[in-house]
Design an enzyme around this catalytic site. Sequence first.
Site, mmCIF file in Angstrom:
data_model
loop_
_atom_site.group_PDB
_atom_site.id
_atom_site.type_symbol
_atom_site.label_atom_id
_atom_site.label_comp_id
_atom_site.label_asym_id
_atom_site.label_seq_id
_atom_site.Cartn_x
_atom_site.Cartn_y
_atom_site.Cartn_z
ATOM 1 N N SER A 1 5.690 -7.335 15.029
ATOM 2 C CA SER A 1 6.563 -6.923 13.938
ATOM 3 C C SER A 1 5.726 -6.252 12.847
ATOM 4 C CB SER A 1 7.361 -8.124 13.411
ATOM 5 O OG SER A 1 8.423 -7.704 12.593
ATOM 6 N N HIS B 1 14.112 -9.029 19.115
ATOM 7 C CA HIS B 1 12.905 -8.715 18.355
ATOM 8 C C HIS B 1 11.669 -9.468 18.840
ATOM 9 C CE1 HIS B 1 10.489 -7.159 15.197
ATOM 10 N NE2 HIS B 1 10.389 -8.290 14.539
ATOM 11 N N ASP C 1 16.157 -4.808 20.630
ATOM 12 C CA ASP C 1 15.673 -5.209 19.305
ATOM 13 C C ASP C 1 16.576 -4.654 18.201
ATOM 14 O OD1 ASP C 1 14.242 -5.779 16.986
ATOM 15 O OD2 ASP C 1 12.306 -5.384 17.920
#
Length: 723
Positions: free
Chosen positions: A592, A699, A667
């Site tokens: 991320s 995600h 995602d």
Amino acid sequence: MKKYILSFLLVGSFAVAQNFTIDETVFGPRKYAPTSLNAQQWRKDSQSITYLSTDYSTLSEKSAGNNWEATTLATKSDFESALKSKITSDEFALRMFPYAIEWKSNNTFETEVAGKKNNYKVIYDVVSKQITSAVSYSNEGSEAKFASNNNIAWLEGNNIRITSAEGKIIEVTSDENKGIINGSSNTHRQEFGIDRGMWWNEAGTQLAYYRKDESMVGNYPLTNWNEREAVNKDIKYPMAGMTSENVTLVVYDVASGNKLTIKTGEPVEQFLTMVSWDPTGNHIYIGILNREQNHLKFNKYDAKTGAFVKTLFEEKATTWVEPQHALTFVPNNPKQFIYQTDFNGYNQMYLYSTDGKLLKNLGFKDVIVSNMLGFDAKNTKINYIGTSNNGLDRQLFQVDLKSGKTIQLTTVAGMHNASVSSDGTMILDQFSNLTTPNEIAIVNIKNKKLNKSLVKSENPFTEKIDLPKIEFVTLTSPDGTTPLNGRIIYPTNFDATKKYPVMVYVYGGSHAQLVSNRWLGGAGYFDLYMAQQGYVVFTLDNRGSDARGKKFCEVTHRNLGVNEMEDQMKGIEFLKSKSFVDADKIGVFGWSYGGFMTTSLMTKHNETFKVGVAGGPVMDWKYYEIMYGERYMDMPQENPEGYEKSSLLNKANDLKGRLLIIHGAQDPVVVQQHSMNFVEACIKAGKQVDYFLYPNHEHNVGGKDRIHMYAKIADYFDIHLKK
């Protein structure tokens, strides 16, 4: 000569111990969990604690009156029998005793259970072994909010239903347009501390709720590959600089069925936060944050008319204002409330009157309030968990409302999860630190002395796992004044005369802290696994990360990645100063924001980092959502230089090492467009890049597939860095 402060050594070397298997990188935390108590808490109005047995089948108690010996309060069988006796219209098959219980009195607790037809909120009496109250809503519903009078508000799709205490179902909204979302916690992308979309007044007669109109936000496609013919699922994803959702707050009166919209005014693209009813039900308080996120007005509204009453106070900043907490009213005093803000540097508490007058600053030094636990029995003091030791520790504090005086109730260095008994005489204290797996004890609040040790866990790895040495380091940021917390994990069977490859594990973004004074130092099992495979594993919480205050974080404003990378390079400088580090074999892995940092480091410092793995990476902040992205970067049209500088799409030509990008194909947080466009940029630049999709994940990658992911990452480092 710079000094690096090293502390808290932990050495594990066991003659018959083994390394983790790749499966244990995922399932190890459960397999090797330190001895503990499950769901321990104070029983209301007593000097007793309750907890669940190790197999979750029994609710047990330990009390001062019984010399802290264990006794059984209720079993799963007791509870299930009471359910079936009280609710004959449904079927129950409980796997365990309810985990989340809240003591309402000395003998009764409240919990939620699911039947075959409905979900229930029940009150159970541990003495009579009977369910004394049960209210329900459809098991097809979600986000249920229970009122004091047993009305229940819940969501059916994008609409709100209320099940009254009498069992009548009331249709509060009936929007057929799927772009209108009522009552959902997924409002403003759940930023600004938003964890719900509906609020009952104290009497349970009126329901305030978000009405989110996102019909003007463009559809964003996510593809489900599991169907015979792939199916497209559209989501609303408001990207930075583009059209945002419009949100209003509506109040519904249960008796009359009337609705009124609170007059929060223009512009429509603003954020409504910190929604709070006052105890009388006469007023609603709302934080109105502008789209620029640098000006907060905390407003008071008439709940009967929706009219604006007054602005109690405002917060303005050159960077951002980030409200995170609804009000907490002082019990038995509807004219006073607690407001939390980091406006003065650290998230702390302030006592206000409902007229907006600041009555008392309840802050203490540089302690950040991380969890407000509530008031004491006399409602004159507040207990809370706060930070200490430069953010590494969490301790229990107590502040007096009248004097503002604060005392620290726990003292042992580490991460404390503690609470105070109803009579204010004892602390239930659970803590760990780098050398302490888990300890739970009863502590006398007056003299801070141990009353009773309940759990003192041994090292769960002894004679099983060859645990690498873990060490904390403190470095100094490039500005020369800011301490940075780091963690180094040495390879198993470490030999200082050898040279080892390095895996840097990074996150680096706001609201996350990777290094903390808890068991294993906050390290994940994959970090430990890689150390056992012969890597030095290093992590640094750079400026911009959590638990260090506003100034520490806001240096990232309008230039995400810049100061963060400078701090990470101080970590590299530290590593290169060590004779056992192979400076030609340094890699980096992150997910991320950490994926953004990984790719940034691989391109900006391409002579240093030879291998990188970027999971779910942000590649260009103009593709990220408004609420988070614009807080830190402003709009692309307002900060074109910052967006250009932080974008990785124009830096593909600078890639030299081997980079593996991993993305979840569905995602909805960092959409796949980020990594796809970077791959395309690499193709045009003639750069080789490796790319792997997990088709059925969002995600992150969970479950057994996470084992596959960690095996892939480990192999990638072994092939391209270690050999």
